[in-house]
Design an enzyme around this catalytic site. Structure first.
Site, mmCIF file in Angstrom:
data_model
loop_
_atom_site.group_PDB
_atom_site.id
_atom_site.type_symbol
_atom_site.label_atom_id
_atom_site.label_comp_id
_atom_site.label_asym_id
_atom_site.label_seq_id
_atom_site.Cartn_x
_atom_site.Cartn_y
_atom_site.Cartn_z
ATOM 1 N N ARG A 1 55.589 2.870 -7.059
ATOM 2 C CA ARG A 1 56.282 3.321 -5.864
ATOM 3 C C ARG A 1 57.049 4.597 -6.186
ATOM 4 O O ARG A 1 57.700 4.691 -7.233
ATOM 5 C CB ARG A 1 57.279 2.255 -5.359
ATOM 6 C CG ARG A 1 56.650 1.037 -4.695
ATOM 7 C CD ARG A 1 55.981 1.385 -3.361
ATOM 8 N NE ARG A 1 55.381 0.232 -2.701
ATOM 9 C CZ ARG A 1 54.119 -0.164 -2.828
ATOM 10 N NH1 ARG A 1 53.286 0.529 -3.605
ATOM 11 N NH2 ARG A 1 53.666 -1.208 -2.162
ATOM 12 N N GLU B 1 56.500 9.881 1.080
ATOM 13 C CA GLU B 1 55.061 9.966 1.320
ATOM 14 C C GLU B 1 54.866 10.189 2.814
ATOM 15 O O GLU B 1 55.535 9.516 3.596
ATOM 16 C CB GLU B 1 54.354 8.670 0.899
ATOM 17 C CG GLU B 1 54.298 8.538 -0.608
ATOM 18 C CD GLU B 1 53.614 7.260 -1.077
ATOM 19 O OE1 GLU B 1 53.020 6.538 -0.255
ATOM 20 O OE2 GLU B 1 53.690 6.981 -2.278
ATOM 21 N N HIS C 1 48.386 8.175 -2.822
ATOM 22 C CA HIS C 1 48.545 6.709 -2.813
ATOM 23 C C HIS C 1 47.200 6.018 -2.546
ATOM 24 O O HIS C 1 47.021 5.319 -1.544
ATOM 25 C CB HIS C 1 49.596 6.291 -1.765
ATOM 26 C CG HIS C 1 50.183 4.934 -2.036
ATOM 27 N ND1 HIS C 1 51.479 4.589 -1.716
ATOM 28 C CD2 HIS C 1 49.646 3.816 -2.585
ATOM 29 C CE1 HIS C 1 51.709 3.331 -2.069
ATOM 30 N NE2 HIS C 1 50.610 2.840 -2.597
HETATM 31 C C1 DGY Z 1 50.119 -2.219 -2.656
HETATM 32 O O1 DGY Z 1 49.286 -3.104 -2.363
HETATM 33 O O2 DGY Z 1 51.324 -2.473 -2.767
HETATM 34 C C2 DGY Z 1 49.571 -0.849 -2.864
HETATM 35 O O3 DGY Z 1 50.530 0.059 -3.273
HETATM 36 C C3 DGY Z 1 48.928 -0.349 -1.601
HETATM 37 O O4 DGY Z 1 49.930 -0.057 -0.678
#
Ligand code: DGY
Length: 323
Positions: free
Chosen positions: A236, A265, A284
């Site tokens: 993240r 993002e 991402h």
């Molecule tokens: C998750 O599954 O948490 C990935 O980052 C996709 O958003």
């Protein structure tokens, strides 16, 4: 029974819900729903399948009639889980199925950064592939180096295995609790957070975003890293401080960075990180393979089906809801 889905999801998950007799209504517009729209669309639904949508306390309190909320992700940092538990809504996620795909992206970013691959590609497009200069365009090698994993869970384990298999890298890691099974499997050593910073040639982040990990990689952390180190984050964006990361790269406190997650993002197209030779950024896409997204939709559908039957959902993130 009806489920509202905040994006179009892969066929596999949709089919499973329809076969279970559930009416599926998907949000088909290519823009995020506003909070008001989300509340309105969920009003006459029994369940919500949520893709990349923030579910805060106000939304959860306004939607306490929902029997289940299934997330199309393993991460649940965009949901107020405590508020969901208070209004007795089970929240489900999609664990395990995206570990391999996400680790692949971490590995890709590590290798691309170490050889400045994204930058080289852009320079060809700009017409800059001219005479051969043996002293320019030099990357760094990964063979035999140390990979430091911040958060050695399922995704971290897959990344570490790739690094061992491809480059014989030594594995060190930092977790709150030791992962003894992984230590045996990988011959990995637990180290303190400071030791992780000081010893890693590549430091890869695979932890959840929590109040404890938010902003963990800041100026003081980058300052403790090796000048030849590469920082990778596929977890993240809020786990690193982006201004501090930029400064650490400009001041050569670290060598390079590979990011699949940014803060915010989407990243602004003029962001200076995008023009640095030793930086690779992706939008991402950790779980973005046909196989993984299909598997995620199936787990999300299984959570919806169980929740609507009044059963315990298989991948629950707030088990206290059943107390
Ligand atoms: C998750 O599954 O948490 C990935 O980052 C996709 O958003």
């Amino acid at each position: 029974m009806k489920v509202f889905v905040t994006r179009v999801i892969p066929e596999e998950g949709r089919k499973l819900m329809i076969e279970a007799g559930i009416e599926v209504e998907e949000w088909k517009e290519k823009r995020a729903l506003s909070q008001e729209e989300l509340i309105a669309y969920t009003r006459d639904s029994d369940a919500l399948l949520s893709v990349s949508t923030r579910l805060d306390k106000d939304f959860l309190q306004a939607s306490s009639h929902l029997k289940v909320i299934a997330l199309h992700s393993v991460g649940y940092d965009n949901v107020d889980v405590e508020a969901a538990t208070e209004v007795k809504i089970p929240i489900g996620n999609t664990p395990c199925v995206l570990s391999g795909a996400t680790a692949d992206v971490a590995f890709l970013l590590m290798l691309a950064t170490s050889r400045k691959a994204f930058h080289m590609h852009k320079s060809i497009i700009k017409g800059e592939w001219d005479f051969f200069d043996p002293t320019s365009n030099l990357g760094i090698e990964l063979r035999g180096k140390t990979i430091g994993v911040f958060g050695l869970g399922k995704i971290g384990l897959e990344m570490a295995k790739c690094c061992i298999g491809a480059f014989g890298m030594q594995v060190i890691y930092h977790n709150r609790n030791r992962n003894e099974a992984a230590e045996k499997e990988l011959n990995a050593s637990w180290v303190s957070f400071d030791e992780l910073l000081e010893q890693s040639d590549v430091l890869t982040v695979h932890t959840a975003l929590t109040p404890e990990t938010e902003g963990k990689f800041d100026w003081s952390a980058f300052n403790k890293m090796k000048p030849g180190a590469i920082f990778i984050n596929t977890a993240r964006g809020a786990i690193h401080n982006e201004a501090d990361l930029l400064r650490a790269l400009v001041e050569k406190k670290i060598w390079g960075a590979g990011l699949d997650v940014t803060n915010p993002e989407p990243m602004h197209p003029d962001h200076p990180l995008l023009n640095m030779p030793n930086v690779s950024v992706l939008p991402h896409i950790g779980s973005a393979t046909e196989e993984t997204r299909a598997a995620m939709s199936v787990l999300a559908a299984r959570n919806i089906i169980a929740g609507l039957k009044g059963e315990r959902i298989p991948f629950v993130v707030n088990p206290d809801v059943y107390k």
